[in-house]
Enzyme design. Structure first.
Site, PDB file in Angstrom:
ATOM      1  CB  CYS A 104      -0.935  -0.052   1.153  1.00 29.33           C
ATOM      2  SG  CYS A 104      -0.188   0.200   2.587  1.00 29.33           S
TER       3      CYS A 104
ATOM      4  CG  HIS B  75      -1.330  -4.135  15.771  1.00 31.22           C
ATOM      5  ND1 HIS B  75      -0.888  -2.925  15.151  1.00 31.22           N
ATOM      6  CD2 HIS B  75      -0.886  -4.981  14.898  1.00 31.22           C
ATOM      7  CE1 HIS B  75      -0.654  -3.068  13.988  1.00 31.22           C
ATOM      8  NE2 HIS B  75      -0.667  -4.403  13.700  1.00 31.22           N
TER       9      HIS B  75
ATOM     10  CD  GLU C  12      -3.003   1.272  13.043  1.00 34.79           C
ATOM     11  OE1 GLU C  12      -4.123   1.615  12.924  1.00 34.79           O
ATOM     12  OE2 GLU C  12      -2.430   0.336  12.437  1.00 34.79           O
TER      13      GLU C  12
ATOM     14  CB  THR D 143      -5.644   1.634  10.002  1.00 38.98           C
ATOM     15  OG1 THR D 143      -4.143   1.156   9.834  1.00 38.98           O
ATOM     16  CG2 THR D 143      -5.560   3.170  10.567  1.00 38.98           C
TER      17      THR D 143
ATOM     18  CB  CYS E 139      -5.905   2.101   5.776  1.00 39.96           C
ATOM     19  SG  CYS E 139      -5.381   0.562   5.226  1.00 39.96           S
TER      20      CYS E 139
ATOM     21  CB  SER F  98       3.602  -5.298   4.912  1.00 43.93           C
ATOM     22  OG  SER F  98       3.120  -6.323   5.490  1.00 43.93           O
TER      23      SER F  98
END
Length: 331
Positions: free
Chosen positions: A21, A133, A135, A173, A203, A276
């Protein structure tokens, strides 16, 4: 959908979009450019993105990955990963006189800013995400006194807030879109005045990859997802594939992890990859399948992606300075 041939004896449905992404691409390029500009070693706090191959490749170029800021030598350069960090991490870097480059995905930064804004307006913030996590850890660090982690629909019953009229939800996200909305519905049952963020926090890339895997899973006996086991969005793709009709689904980092036994009785294989994952790893899986008779590949396109993010401002500044210095030297 570009092409789907219903009667092919052995076929592969290749999801599009898949793989990198914009946020991941930006983060990886940030490390590569920093190594070129400043030279090795460049320190990276946590994995720049959750992919084993990417991390190993950058390590060979001179990147050193560490778990905590205190592991970075004073006055060195440190890059913060795409998943974002809490404000305290920036403070730790300043205390060690580190030159920091923030490669946080702009979409994660958006969630951080929303957390700060709603905390400033005295809301209780219900963060939908998975405990531990990176994030989630970074986002909760923006407003630890106002944030409550909600790890799935069942966890909604455990939430306690100060004022049920001032509650807002945000989300990690990389979650499953369906699971997130199920959690939101459960929270709304408890808190009818629950406020939603200005736009969906999941996202675009995560959503697009889940829509694409749903499309191929409906016709696939097997779905192979390329991605690492610490990649939340890759794990979600396996789950979505199974929920959407795939007979089986497996997560692999590399083609040599695929097993011949998976192909017994299989006529249609779906292939996709997490956000990723570089395309070279998908190519390896396609080659593995082709060697076993699955060489008819149809690309199934559910969305087109054109989003790009500029490099971190700290790196852009130094790249401009280097370019100006080179131009001056040529005069």
């Amino acid at each position: 959908m570009d092409r789907m041939t219903a009667n092919t004896s052995r076929r592969v449905l290749l999801a599009a979009p898949r793989g990198y992404c914009a946020g991941v691409d930006r983060a990886v390029i940030t490390v590569e450019k920093a190594l070129e500009l400043y030279g090795a070693p460049i320190y990276v706090r946590k994995q720049i993105v959750h992919n084993k191959y990417v991390v190993q490749t950058l390590e060979k170029k001179g990147a050193i990955f560490v778990d905590e800021t205190e592991e970075v030598p004073e006055n060195a350069i440190v890059i913060f990963s795409a998943h974002g960090v809490a404000p305290v991490v920036h403070e730790e870097a300043a205390e060690r006189s580190l030159a920091s480059i923030d490669a946080t995905c702009p979409l994660v930064t958006k969630v951080h800013k929303e957390a700060v804004r709603y905390a400033g307006e005295d809301y209780d913030i219900l963060l939908i995400g998975h405990e531990g996590h990176e994030e989630v850890v970074g986002t909760m660090g923006e407003a630890p006194d106002r944030m409550h982690l909600v790890d799935g629909p069942a966890d909604a019953a455990n939430v306690k807030v100060r004022d049920e009229s001032k509650v807002v939800w945000l989300s990690q996200t990389t979650l499953s879109v369906d699971e997130t909305m199920e959690t939101v519905d459960a929270l709304k049952d408890r808190f009818p005045r629950l406020v939603s963020p200005p736009s969906d926090d999941i996202c675009y890339a995560t959503q697009n990859r889940q829509v694409a895997v749903k499309q191929i899973a409906a016709e696939a006996d097997l779905v192979i997802v390329v991605g690492s086991r610490n990649s939340s969005n890759s794990i979600r793709l396996v789950e979505v594939a199974l929920q959407s009709g795939a007979g089986a689904s497996y997560l692999v980092d590399f083609a040599d992890e695929c097993e011949d036994g998976w192909l017994e009785g299989v006529r249609t294989v779906g292939v996709t990859s997490g956000a990723s994952v570089p395309e070279v790893l998908v190519d390896g899986v396609l080659e593995w399948l082709a060697a076993r008779g699955f060489d008819d590949v149809s690309v199934v396109t559910s969305a087109k992606e054109s989003i790009q993010f500029s490099l971190p401002k700290e790196l852009r500044r130094d790249l401009r300075a280097e370019a100006a210095e080179r131009a001056s030297a040529k005069r």
